[in-house]
Design an enzyme around this catalytic site. Structure first.
Site, mmCIF file in Angstrom:
data_model
loop_
_atom_site.group_PDB
_atom_site.id
_atom_site.type_symbol
_atom_site.label_atom_id
_atom_site.label_comp_id
_atom_site.label_asym_id
_atom_site.label_seq_id
_atom_site.Cartn_x
_atom_site.Cartn_y
_atom_site.Cartn_z
ATOM 1 N N TYR A 114 -1.389 0.039 10.091
ATOM 2 C CA TYR A 114 -1.723 -0.566 8.801
ATOM 3 C C TYR A 114 -0.517 -0.494 7.869
ATOM 4 O O TYR A 114 -0.146 -1.476 7.216
ATOM 5 C CB TYR A 114 -2.922 0.168 8.193
ATOM 6 C CG TYR A 114 -3.270 -0.248 6.777
ATOM 7 C CD1 TYR A 114 -4.051 -1.366 6.529
ATOM 8 C CD2 TYR A 114 -2.821 0.495 5.684
ATOM 9 C CE1 TYR A 114 -4.369 -1.740 5.223
ATOM 10 C CE2 TYR A 114 -3.126 0.132 4.389
ATOM 11 C CZ TYR A 114 -3.906 -0.993 4.163
ATOM 12 O OH TYR A 114 -4.208 -1.363 2.876
ATOM 13 N N SER A 133 0.830 -1.203 0.000
ATOM 14 C CA SER A 133 0.000 0.000 0.000
ATOM 15 C C SER A 133 0.860 1.247 0.000
ATOM 16 O O SER A 133 2.008 1.236 0.478
ATOM 17 C CB SER A 133 -0.891 -0.001 1.251
ATOM 18 O OG SER A 133 -1.549 1.242 1.410
#
Length: 278
Positions: free
Chosen positions: A149, A114
């Protein structure tokens, strides 16, 4: 090529099957939900079940690993260093899928990393970065996660490098930017979604900033599918990092590396849009 997509029923998984489903690859979705396309083989199971994962990986030529456990804390807007059982589950999940790939002699592993693995480059330069600030982030930069995350995604990239450099597995770590569901697959998507949710009005600074950000970050569904297809078709990479983003003028993420190594040629650009679709 037989391709297993973990988490295949989600936004990115369906982008892959929507745009590559009639091509030379056949896809199996491993997800807790049935894949919405009846033409895609769907295995409804939890990717945290190591036996199920190993069985499905053993029948594949390549894996696109999207699956993860949703976290209650430590999300992309939370910069606190906080532990959770969901975080632990994700670390275990990623390791078990890589391990299954190594044990079964898999050839190709595409890992959905990501932009949040390097998200502090955005955080420390916002909002100027949305309007053409002189910032470029490429595959050589140091990771700068912006959240737990993001830390998880850096961990997954580290696993991929270890796996690739200790075996013949080819690992492609894709730092994916903003892929959206079909309804919001355009540069005004996040802003329009905010309006639909009642978060703000169209004639507002919040709406304008969402548009400015997505004009930089948008990765159209078909460009996302193309990038993954380029990874599946490649035979030159041991381990490498690429950015998943369309050809947006104000993007700060580099796509020249993906062009040169994989032949990625995005078809879409946020600059082609002056207003949301009717």
């Amino acid at each position: 090529m037989d391709v297993l997509i973990t988490g295949g029923a989600g936004t990115i998984g369906t982008a892959i099957t929507d745009h590559l489903g009639d091509g030379e690859h056949s896809f199996t979705s491993l997800d807790v939900e049935e894949h919405p396309d009846p033409d895609v083989e769907s295995v409804v199971a939890d990717a945290t079940d190591e036996e199920v994962v190993r069985e499905q990986v053993a029948g594949a030529d390549a894996v696109v690993h999207l699956a993860r456990v949703q976290m209650e804390v430590g999300g992309t807007s939370d910069q606190s260093v906080v532990w959770s059982e969901e975080h632990l589950e994700n670390l275990r999940l990623h390791a078990s899928v890589y391990n299954a790939a190594l044990e079964t002699g898999l050839d190709t592993f595409v890992y959905a990393s990501s932009n949040h693995a390097v998200g502090m480059y955005e955080k420390t330069n916002m909002p100027d970065i949305y309007y053409g600030a002189n910032v470029e982030v490429d595959h050589t930069v140091q990771p700068r996660p912006d959240s737990m995350y993001g830390v998880e995604k850096v961990y997954g990239e580290g696993l991929g490098r270890l796996a690739a450099e200790s075996s013949d597995l080819s690992v492609y770590a894709l730092r994916i930017c903003a892929v959206r569901d079909p309804e919001y697959d355009h540069p005004f998507g996040d802003a329009e979604r905010g309006v639909d949710r009642g978060s703000f009005e169209r004639d507002s600074d919040a709406y304008d900033e969402q548009v400015a950000r997505l004009r930089c970050m948008w990765h159209s569904r078909r460009d996302c599918a193309q990038l993954i297809e380029r990874c599946l078709d490649d035979d030159s990479v041991s381990f490498d990092v690429f950015y998943g983003v369309s050809d947006n003028r104000n993007r700060w993420f580099d796509i020249d590396h993906a062009r040169e190594v994989l032949g990625y040629e995005p078809e879409d650009s946020a600059d082609e849009w002056d207003e949301p679709p009717n």
